[in-house]
Design a protein around this motif. Structure first.
Motif, PDB file in Angstrom:
ATOM      1  N   ILE A   1      33.504  23.900 127.725  1.00 38.33           N
ATOM      2  CA  ILE A   1      33.737  25.137 128.472  1.00 38.33           C
ATOM      3  C   ILE A   1      34.416  26.124 127.527  1.00 38.33           C
ATOM      4  O   ILE A   1      35.515  25.871 127.056  1.00 38.33           O
ATOM      5  CB  ILE A   1      34.618  24.881 129.716  1.00 38.33           C
ATOM      6  CG1 ILE A   1      33.949  23.858 130.636  1.00 38.33           C
ATOM      7  CG2 ILE A   1      34.883  26.192 130.459  1.00 38.33           C
ATOM      8  CD1 ILE A   1      34.814  23.399 131.789  1.00 38.33           C
ATOM      9  N   PRO A   2      33.758  27.249 127.221  1.00 35.21           N
ATOM     10  CA  PRO A   2      34.332  28.198 126.269  1.00 35.21           C
ATOM     11  C   PRO A   2      35.758  28.646 126.591  1.00 35.21           C
ATOM     12  O   PRO A   2      36.539  28.918 125.691  1.00 35.21           O
ATOM     13  CB  PRO A   2      33.368  29.376 126.304  1.00 35.21           C
ATOM     14  CG  PRO A   2      32.053  28.754 126.649  1.00 35.21           C
ATOM     15  CD  PRO A   2      32.413  27.666 127.629  1.00 35.21           C
ATOM     16  N   LYS A   3      36.130  28.716 127.846  1.00 35.65           N
ATOM     17  CA  LYS A   3      37.491  29.116 128.204  1.00 35.65           C
ATOM     18  C   LYS A   3      38.506  28.001 127.955  1.00 35.65           C
ATOM     19  O   LYS A   3      39.704  28.233 128.006  1.00 35.65           O
ATOM     20  CB  LYS A   3      37.567  29.563 129.659  1.00 35.65           C
ATOM     21  CG  LYS A   3      36.923  30.915 129.888  1.00 35.65           C
ATOM     22  CD  LYS A   3      37.287  31.460 131.243  1.00 35.65           C
ATOM     23  CE  LYS A   3      36.691  32.824 131.426  1.00 35.65           C
ATOM     24  NZ  LYS A   3      37.635  33.888 131.308  1.00 35.65           N
ATOM     25  N   GLY A   4      38.035  26.792 127.709  1.00 35.96           N
ATOM     26  CA  GLY A   4      38.918  25.685 127.379  1.00 35.96           C
ATOM     27  C   GLY A   4      39.717  25.134 128.549  1.00 35.96           C
ATOM     28  O   GLY A   4      40.745  24.492 128.363  1.00 35.96           O
ATOM     29  N   ARG A   5      39.231  25.340 129.750  1.00 37.41           N
ATOM     30  CA  ARG A   5      39.923  24.840 130.942  1.00 37.41           C
ATOM     31  C   ARG A   5      38.924  24.740 132.081  1.00 37.41           C
ATOM     32  O   ARG A   5      37.835  25.305 132.025  1.00 37.41           O
ATOM     33  CB  ARG A   5      41.062  25.776 131.356  1.00 37.41           C
ATOM     34  CG  ARG A   5      40.592  27.174 131.740  1.00 37.41           C
ATOM     35  CD  ARG A   5      41.712  28.013 132.337  1.00 37.41           C
ATOM     36  NE  ARG A   5      41.298  29.374 132.606  1.00 37.41           N
ATOM     37  CZ  ARG A   5      40.602  29.779 133.663  1.00 37.41           C
ATOM     38  NH1 ARG A   5      40.200  28.907 134.575  1.00 37.41           N
ATOM     39  NH2 ARG A   5      40.298  31.059 133.828  1.00 37.41           N
ATOM     40  N   GLY A   6      39.323  24.032 133.111  1.00 37.53           N
ATOM     41  CA  GLY A   6      38.511  23.997 134.317  1.00 37.53           C
ATOM     42  C   GLY A   6      38.689  25.299 135.090  1.00 37.53           C
ATOM     43  O   GLY A   6      39.570  26.112 134.784  1.00 37.53           O
ATOM     44  N   ALA A   7      37.851  25.496 136.075  1.00 41.49           N
ATOM     45  CA  ALA A   7      37.957  26.689 136.923  1.00 41.49           C
ATOM     46  C   ALA A   7      39.180  26.576 137.819  1.00 41.49           C
ATOM     47  O   ALA A   7      39.570  25.481 138.217  1.00 41.49           O
ATOM     48  CB  ALA A   7      36.710  26.827 137.795  1.00 41.49           C
TER      49      ALA A   7
ATOM     50  N   GLN B   1      19.604  30.207 145.800  1.00 39.24           N
ATOM     51  CA  GLN B   1      20.150  30.266 144.445  1.00 39.24           C
ATOM     52  C   GLN B   1      21.242  29.229 144.227  1.00 39.24           C
ATOM     53  O   GLN B   1      21.960  28.867 145.139  1.00 39.24           O
ATOM     54  CB  GLN B   1      20.732  31.653 144.164  1.00 39.24           C
ATOM     55  CG  GLN B   1      19.720  32.766 144.311  1.00 39.24           C
ATOM     56  CD  GLN B   1      18.530  32.583 143.396  1.00 39.24           C
ATOM     57  OE1 GLN B   1      18.692  32.408 142.196  1.00 39.24           O
ATOM     58  NE2 GLN B   1      17.336  32.590 143.972  1.00 39.24           N
ATOM     59  N   VAL B   2      21.352  28.791 142.984  1.00 42.35           N
ATOM     60  CA  VAL B   2      22.471  27.970 142.555  1.00 42.35           C
ATOM     61  C   VAL B   2      23.331  28.870 141.683  1.00 42.35           C
ATOM     62  O   VAL B   2      22.887  29.334 140.626  1.00 42.35           O
ATOM     63  CB  VAL B   2      22.020  26.732 141.754  1.00 42.35           C
ATOM     64  CG1 VAL B   2      23.222  25.960 141.241  1.00 42.35           C
ATOM     65  CG2 VAL B   2      21.122  25.842 142.607  1.00 42.35           C
ATOM     66  N   ILE B   3      24.527  29.161 142.140  1.00 43.65           N
ATOM     67  CA  ILE B   3      25.444  30.020 141.405  1.00 43.65           C
ATOM     68  C   ILE B   3      26.368  29.110 140.585  1.00 43.65           C
ATOM     69  O   ILE B   3      27.173  28.363 141.133  1.00 43.65           O
ATOM     70  CB  ILE B   3      26.286  30.911 142.353  1.00 43.65           C
ATOM     71  CG1 ILE B   3      25.390  31.660 143.345  1.00 43.65           C
ATOM     72  CG2 ILE B   3      27.190  31.845 141.561  1.00 43.65           C
ATOM     73  CD1 ILE B   3      24.416  32.622 142.738  1.00 43.65           C
ATOM     74  N   SER B   4      26.207  29.168 139.275  1.00 50.25           N
ATOM     75  CA  SER B   4      27.021  28.341 138.377  1.00 50.25           C
ATOM     76  C   SER B   4      28.294  29.080 138.008  1.00 50.25           C
ATOM     77  O   SER B   4      28.259  30.016 137.228  1.00 50.25           O
ATOM     78  CB  SER B   4      26.228  27.998 137.111  1.00 50.25           C
ATOM     79  OG  SER B   4      25.106  27.221 137.434  1.00 50.25           O
ATOM     80  N   VAL B   5      29.388  28.656 138.580  1.00 50.00           N
ATOM     81  CA  VAL B   5      30.698  29.237 138.280  1.00 50.00           C
ATOM     82  C   VAL B   5      31.292  28.334 137.201  1.00 50.00           C
ATOM     83  O   VAL B   5      32.110  27.471 137.469  1.00 50.00           O
ATOM     84  CB  VAL B   5      31.593  29.271 139.539  1.00 50.00           C
ATOM     85  CG1 VAL B   5      32.931  29.934 139.236  1.00 50.00           C
ATOM     86  CG2 VAL B   5      30.886  30.003 140.672  1.00 50.00           C
ATOM     87  N   ASN B   6      30.811  28.517 135.956  1.00 48.64           N
ATOM     88  CA  ASN B   6      31.112  27.523 134.930  1.00 48.64           C
ATOM     89  C   ASN B   6      31.582  28.077 133.593  1.00 48.64           C
ATOM     90  O   ASN B   6      31.640  27.336 132.617  1.00 48.64           O
ATOM     91  CB  ASN B   6      29.893  26.637 134.702  1.00 48.64           C
ATOM     92  CG  ASN B   6      28.722  27.411 134.137  1.00 48.64           C
ATOM     93  OD1 ASN B   6      28.840  28.567 133.754  1.00 48.64           O
ATOM     94  ND2 ASN B   6      27.571  26.768 134.084  1.00 48.64           N
ATOM     95  N   ALA B   7      31.871  29.360 133.504  1.00 43.00           N
ATOM     96  CA  ALA B   7      32.363  29.963 132.257  1.00 43.00           C
ATOM     97  C   ALA B   7      31.450  29.643 131.076  1.00 43.00           C
ATOM     98  O   ALA B   7      31.893  29.395 129.974  1.00 43.00           O
ATOM     99  CB  ALA B   7      33.802  29.538 131.965  1.00 43.00           C
ATOM    100  N   GLU B   8      30.163  29.616 131.319  1.00 40.01           N
ATOM    101  CA  GLU B   8      29.147  29.336 130.302  1.00 40.01           C
ATOM    102  C   GLU B   8      29.215  27.934 129.721  1.00 40.01           C
ATOM    103  O   GLU B   8      28.883  27.714 128.562  1.00 40.01           O
ATOM    104  CB  GLU B   8      29.210  30.352 129.160  1.00 40.01           C
ATOM    105  CG  GLU B   8      28.661  31.706 129.526  1.00 40.01           C
ATOM    106  CD  GLU B   8      28.486  32.583 128.302  1.00 40.01           C
ATOM    107  OE1 GLU B   8      27.633  32.258 127.453  1.00 40.01           O
ATOM    108  OE2 GLU B   8      29.204  33.580 128.206  1.00 40.01           O
ATOM    109  N   ALA B   9      29.685  26.975 130.504  1.00 44.17           N
ATOM    110  CA  ALA B   9      29.718  25.592 130.019  1.00 44.17           C
ATOM    111  C   ALA B   9      28.298  25.167 129.677  1.00 44.17           C
ATOM    112  O   ALA B   9      27.373  25.360 130.450  1.00 44.17           O
ATOM    113  CB  ALA B   9      30.303  24.671 131.085  1.00 44.17           C
ATOM    114  N   ARG B  10      28.151  24.625 128.509  1.00 42.29           N
ATOM    115  CA  ARG B  10      26.856  24.138 128.052  1.00 42.29           C
ATOM    116  C   ARG B  10      27.062  22.764 127.453  1.00 42.29           C
ATOM    117  O   ARG B  10      28.040  22.505 126.765  1.00 42.29           O
ATOM    118  CB  ARG B  10      26.274  25.046 126.961  1.00 42.29           C
ATOM    119  CG  ARG B  10      26.045  26.464 127.388  1.00 42.29           C
ATOM    120  CD  ARG B  10      24.671  26.589 128.056  1.00 42.29           C
ATOM    121  NE  ARG B  10      24.280  27.981 128.222  1.00 42.29           N
ATOM    122  CZ  ARG B  10      24.546  28.707 129.279  1.00 42.29           C
ATOM    123  NH1 ARG B  10      25.258  28.183 130.251  1.00 42.29           N
ATOM    124  NH2 ARG B  10      24.133  29.943 129.390  1.00 42.29           N
ATOM    125  N   CYS B  11      26.134  21.894 127.697  1.00 40.60           N
ATOM    126  CA  CYS B  11      26.260  20.575 127.085  1.00 40.60           C
ATOM    127  C   CYS B  11      24.884  20.037 126.741  1.00 40.60           C
ATOM    128  O   CYS B  11      23.870  20.467 127.274  1.00 40.60           O
ATOM    129  CB  CYS B  11      27.013  19.604 127.989  1.00 40.60           C
ATOM    130  SG  CYS B  11      26.163  19.193 129.508  1.00 40.60           S
TER     131      CYS B  11
END
Length: 81
Positions: A34-40, A63-73
């Protein structure tokens, strides 16, 4: 009728704290993607829910709204396992 989904990442709070106590490596591994370095924060997820429940979202459905701070894996992010 509308039907949407909120897909948050790890959410800071009691559950994540409990998981941290049991397996710090697992939480650290996930938080690192997670680019922000923390959970939501719960309020950040709630903001998306409030928006979807508002009159401003009447034309949004399915729709699926991803509230994820651009988390990519990818498979290499979880070599811990």
């Amino acid at each position: 009728m509308t039907a949407n989904v909120i897909a948050p990442p790890a959410v800071e709070g009691e559950l994540l704290d409990e998981i941290r106590k049991r397996d710090t490596g697992l939480v650290d591994c996930y938080i690192n993607i997670i680019p922000k370095g923390r959970g939501a924060y719960p309020e950040e997820v709630a903001d998306a829910v409030v928006f979807l429940a508002s009159d401003k979202a009447t034309f949004i459905t399915g729709q699926v709204i991803s509230v994820n701070a651009e988390a990519r894996c990818n498979k290499n992010d979880f070599k811990v396992f």
